[in-house]
Design an enzyme around this catalytic site. Structure first.
Site, PDB file in Angstrom:
ATOM      1  N   ALA B   8      77.553  20.801 117.410  1.00  0.00           N
ATOM      2  CA  ALA B   8      77.327  19.508 116.752  1.00  0.00           C
ATOM      3  C   ALA B   8      76.713  19.738 115.381  1.00  0.00           C
ATOM      4  O   ALA B   8      75.783  20.527 115.246  1.00  0.00           O
ATOM      5  CB  ALA B   8      76.408  18.632 117.587  1.00  0.00           C
ATOM      6  N   CYS B   9      77.266  19.092 114.359  1.00  0.00           N
ATOM      7  CA  CYS B   9      76.734  19.236 112.996  1.00  0.00           C
ATOM      8  C   CYS B   9      76.433  17.850 112.419  1.00  0.00           C
ATOM      9  O   CYS B   9      76.789  16.837 113.018  1.00  0.00           O
ATOM     10  CB  CYS B   9      77.714  20.008 112.119  1.00  0.00           C
ATOM     11  SG  CYS B   9      79.238  19.101 111.806  1.00  0.00           S
ATOM     12  N   PRO B  10      75.793  17.790 111.245  1.00  0.00           N
ATOM     13  CA  PRO B  10      75.319  16.485 110.751  1.00  0.00           C
ATOM     14  C   PRO B  10      76.417  15.439 110.566  1.00  0.00           C
ATOM     15  O   PRO B  10      76.237  14.293 110.952  1.00  0.00           O
ATOM     16  CB  PRO B  10      74.665  16.829 109.413  1.00  0.00           C
ATOM     17  CG  PRO B  10      74.306  18.269 109.527  1.00  0.00           C
ATOM     18  CD  PRO B  10      75.328  18.892 110.418  1.00  0.00           C
ATOM     19  N   GLY B  12      79.716  15.826 111.570  1.00  0.00           N
ATOM     20  CA  GLY B  12      80.662  15.861 112.675  1.00  0.00           C
ATOM     21  C   GLY B  12      82.102  15.838 112.249  1.00  0.00           C
ATOM     22  O   GLY B  12      82.986  15.399 112.973  1.00  0.00           O
ATOM     23  N   THR B  16      81.370  21.287 113.283  1.00  0.00           N
ATOM     24  CA  THR B  16      81.391  21.180 114.745  1.00  0.00           C
ATOM     25  C   THR B  16      82.613  21.906 115.306  1.00  0.00           C
ATOM     26  O   THR B  16      82.534  22.666 116.272  1.00  0.00           O
ATOM     27  CB  THR B  16      81.437  19.695 115.150  1.00  0.00           C
ATOM     28  OG1 THR B  16      80.304  19.051 114.592  1.00  0.00           O
ATOM     29  CG2 THR B  16      81.436  19.532 116.664  1.00  0.00           C
TER      30      THR B  16
END
Lengths: 849, 99
Positions: B8-10, B12, B16
């Protein structure tokens, strides 16, 4: 001594104007008061300031702002009629007094230089753009017109002589402004001059001048002191608009002094000899008009008013202008070359290499955008089954007409002329009108411009027409019905239009025609105007086309007769529908009753269009029904071959036409007509979704030979590509969204690849943009390697209900695949890249060749 | 070894999925069996079932933000790393598992 019993009449109103009761509305109000002998006092109940209603300056000084409660008291011999006239003016005309003069200014930006300039350490000065555009030139500083603080003229004893001086000077200044008015060709310029004229004739001003002379002052001193009195009064207002009027007063006083002493004590007009950026604290309108337009490239003002007359004029003349630039005269050395960027709101030295590079690239971007835009918009709108639909635009000014053609309009289906006639004391001259129509014809460059003759009724206040107020102006004396009485007015307008027809494809359209006799008379008037022009040897298009608005239902029943008299018909649905349904569209209780999509109205329209087409004549539509893009399938289905829509929406209409089948639209109209209610028609329309999403990929977003030198330039170049492809209109917002993501951690993912991305509604469509660098650059990648390939993903915030995110995630995963990366690094053309990506990602693409 | 992972990344949008692809590939190289759940702009995808989690020897969270429905992993050994780690040095993550 008998005391007259004062029966002073009073009423209170709330100021309906958002910028308050400033110079223009105040001059209208004072003019009404001056028609009567009675005295009139205006009291602003918010601040207690009182004003003589006969004085424009007094009214302005009372600082009446939006929704301020004002008491009006009238007393005198004709107080009853004055009271009635004022009440009517306040209720009916005042709310209309503030017709906006030009498009609103750009929003204020944060004061940061564009990223690439910031990275290069360039510092800029910032201001508020009030007229857009980018231009560069050498700084020329123009000093402010100031009243000399003391004039060494001794006090005079012969007051009568001094009063005569003043009287003569006031008359001369009025004449001067009147002269300029005659040659004023822009509506904005005319409005400014009219306000000046009203001020120069102000009773309050003359009163003060007289008072000073009677105290033993010379005429000149009286002017100086009176000027200072008013300037002081106005400057202390906390309303920006009122404060700005102080420069108008200053200018009038300077002109008075010039008349009294025979020479101007202010600064001499500035001569420009090369592309120049004029920098000043503030600029009086006439000072601006005196500058040589050939060399005036941009304006930078320290004063921070977007409503100053100079700002309004600059907009109407299309000169890029910044206001509120602090210490501009100190920071911008005279003779130095600067760029004024009135899109971003900054001014910066042009001698720096980084600035030249940035604006060189910017110029290319703007150029590319224009080219692509015109290639896209010049194409005719053709339905999928080959039916061409002309998409024209409605316009009320040349500025709007320019916007229409920028958006690819096939013509101007309705050029309204009312704006030229409203908000002024005298009718526009034939020359003034000709200048406007001629510019319109020239700008159209061979595309048709349908000019509608003046369409005014009792709901508008036009002093020189003397239209009586009516109970129901929409069923009254208006449109073509006033032409018999105002014969000369119509003649001068027809002559001006006919003369413009020699310069382009101009057509004439008559409003509010309801009978055969009216159009016959109208055509007689055209013949008369033509004869006048022939006698005077003036050229015009002899077979100029004449049409009518179809807006009175009676017309629908005599179309066969009308078809032998006119060349074309344009259906104006606003009036037609309200007459058809007998429902006032401004009455919220009944306006739901009528919908242009009501089956009864659609039947009516179909009957009209069928008859006109049967007679081999041309039928178009302007007005609100055409202005709602949801109705487009109905219009095409009705058999209309030209629609005239708001200027800015032309492009969207053309795009939408090209996604329709005319035959389907015809079927839809048949089914709509057979429906029982509006809801069913809406249901039928809803089945045909018009807005197909734009594909993710576009050739314009594949940039394979980038010479950008750093991350700032790369991101800027990619954002510019979005702008060129019309996928963003707000580059700043898009750029900042990308940088906000970079701030979390660099998107350099290694292997020479970077993937900047963002989620923002600054993009018009979800998009993938690819850029390959000639020389790799630093991107703070996780493996420390320089970046050669940048793949940018931009996703809209508000639309997630599509499969684009699926494509993005596929792309993100593919970027982890070496073969995929290698292929992108080696691809040769933008076409090849687009095709490869489309195949790999299983998505569609688009692009202009 | 059976592994479950969450990325999960900021925003998305990109990382991700890159991290997921990377983890899947490297795990295979190490001879592990892996299932990666992505928590991006499209919400949870390739969702880890109760069964997946129960059978897993270890869970890897390569995330920059909170893991959604974290309670599912109660009782499972979790290694949490910044997402960038999964892109930069995925091998490190797996070699740690050997011990």
């Amino acid at each position: 001594m008998t005391q007259e019993v004062s029966t002073s009449l009073q009423f209170v109103f709330s100021c309906p104007l958002s910028s308050g009761l400033h110079a223009r509305p105040a001059s209208h109000l004072a003019e009404v008061v001056n028609q009567f002998a009675s005295d009139c006092t205006l009291t602003n109940l918010r601040n207690g300031l009182m004003a003589n209603g006969k004085s424009v300056l007094g009214i302005i000084a009372a600082d009446i702002r939006y929704s301020d409660q004002c008491a009006v008291r009238v007393s005198g011999a004709d107080e009853h009629s004055a009271h009635a006239a004022l009440r009517q003016f306040v209720a009916e005309a005042l709310p209309l007094c503030d017709v906006p003069l030009a498009v609103s200014a750009a929003p204020i930006r944060s004061n940061t230089p564009p990223r690439p300039l910031k990275a290069a350490g360039v510092s800029c000065s910032f201001g508020v753009p009030v007229s857009r555009g980018i231009a560069h030139g050498k700084v020329v500083i123009v000093s402010r017109m100031t009243l000399p603080s003391s004039l060494s003229t001794p006090n005079k004893t012969d007051s009568q002589k001094e009063l005569d001086h003043i009287k003569d000077a006031v008359a001369a200044v009025r004449r001067r402004i009147g002269e300029k008015l005659k040659y004023s060709i822009t509506p904005a310029g005319t409005a400014v001059l009219q306000a000046d004229l009203a001020m120069a004739s102000d009773v309050f001003l003359v009163e003060k001048l007289t008072e000073q002379v009677l105290r033993g002052k010379s005429a000149g001193q009286a002017v100086v002191e009176t000027g200072e009195f008013f300037i002081d009064l106005l400057r202390h207002s906390d309303n920006e608009y009122v404060r700005e009027r102080s420069s108008d007063i200053e200018e009038i006083c300077l002109q008075l002094l010039e008349e009294i002493y025979g020479a101007s004590p202010g600064s001499a007009p500035v001569a420009l000899h090369e592309p120049s950026v004029v920098v000043a604290e503030t600029l009086a309108p006439q000072q601006l008009l005196e500058l040589d337009r050939r060399w005036l490239k941009a304006l930078v003002l320290e004063y921070s008013g977007s409503t100053s007359h100079a700002a309004i004029l600059a907009r109407s003349l299309g000169i890029p202008t910044l206001v509120g630039v602090r210490n501009a005269r100190l920071v911008l050395p005279p003779g130095s070359e600067v760029v004024v960027d009135a899109n971003r709101g900054l001014v910066v030295s042009y001698s720096l290499a980084a600035v030249r590079r940035f604006y060189g690239r910017e110029q290319q971007t703007l150029q590319r955008r224009r080219e692509l835009w015109s290639r896209q918009t010049e194409k005719p709108a053709i339905t999928l089954d080959g039916q061409r639909i002309d998409v024209a635009a409605n316009a009320s000014s040349v500025e709007e007409l320019v916007i229409a053609f920028e958006n690819g309009a096939d013509g101007i289906g309705l050029f309204r002329t009312e704006m030229i006639f409203l908000g002024r004391e005298y009718p526009p001259s034939e020359e003034e009108q000709f200048a406007i129509y001629a510019e319109a014809a020239r700008t159209a460059g061979g595309r048709p411009v349908v000019i509608r003759t003046i369409d005014i009724g009792g709901d508008k206040r036009v002093p020189y027409l003397n239209l009586p107020p009516e109970e129901n102006p929409f069923l009254g004396y208006r449109g073509a019905r006033i032409y018999a009485e105002h014969h000369q007015l119509l003649q001068s307008q027809l002559r001006a239009i006919l003369r413009a027809s020699a310069l382009g494809q101009v057509q004439i359209m008559a409003p509010m025609i309801s009978s055969l006799e009216e159009i016959v008379q109208f055509k007689d008037a055209i013949i008369q105007a033509k004869q006048h022009l022939i006698r005077n040897g003036m050229p015009f298009q002899p077979d100029l086309k004449v049409g009518i608005m179809v807006e009175v239902p009676s017309v629908a029943f005599i179309l066969d007769q009308l078809c032998s008299e006119v060349d074309f018909f344009s259906i104006g649905t606003n009036d037609l529908s309200q007459y058809f349904f007998a429902a006032d569209r401004n009455n919220s209780k009944v306006n739901e009753l009528f919908s242009v999509r009501h089956p009864s109205f659609l039947r009516f329209l179909k009957q009209i269009v069928d008859q006109i087409r049967l007679a081999g004549k041309w039928a178009g539509m302007c007005g609100e029904m055409a202005a709602d893009i949801r109705n487009l399938p109905l219009l095409v289905g009705l058999g209309l071959r030209e629609i005239s829509v708001p200027a800015v929406e032309v492009r969207e209409y053309k795009r939408t036409v090209s996604r329709l089948y005319a035959s389907d639209c015809g079927v839809m109209v048949e089914r709509s007509i057979a429906s029982a209610k509006v809801l069913e028609v809406d249901g039928l329309l809803g089945q045909q979704p018009l807005q197909a999403a734009q594909p993710l990929l576009a050739r314009e977003l594949i940039l394979l030979g980038s010479t950008s030198k750093n991350k700032e330039e790369v991101i800027q170049e990619m954002v510019d590509a979005f702008y060129v492809a019309s996928r963003t209109e707000d580059r700043h917002l898009l750029e900042e969204a990308l940088w906000a993501r970079e701030a979390v951690y660099s998107t350099g993912l290694g292997y020479g690849f970077a993937t900047p991305h963002c989620k923002t509604d600054a993009v018009a469509a979800d998009s993938i943009c690819v850029l390959r660098l000639r020389e790799p650059i630093n991107w703070d990648s996780i493996d420390g390697e320089r970046v050669r390939m940048v793949v940018l993903l931009a996703l809209r915030n508000s639309e997630v209900a599509n499969n684009h995110m699926q494509v993005f995630s596929t792309l993100a995963r593919k970027l982890m695949n070496e073969d995929f990366r290698q292929h992108l690094l080696e691809v040769e053309t933008a076409d090849e890249a687009t095709t490869y990506l489309a195949a790999q990602l299983g998505t569609a693409m688009t692009g202009e060749r | 070894m059976k592994i479950v992972a969450v990325t999960a990344c900021p925003t998305g949008i990109a990382h991700t999925y890159m991290a997921a692809a990377r983890l899947e590939k490297i795990a295979k190289n190490f001879g592990h069996e892996i299932k990666v759940e992505t928590q991006g702009a499209m919400g949870i995808e390739n969702r880890l079932t109760e069964n997946d989690i129960r059978q897993a020897h270890i869970a890897i969270f390569a995330v920059d933000i909170e893991v959604e429905e974290r309670e599912r992993f109660n009782g499972v050994k979790v290694i949490q790393v910044p997402l960038q780690e999964a892109l930069k040095n995925p091998e490190n993550i797996f070699s740690k598992l050997q011990h």
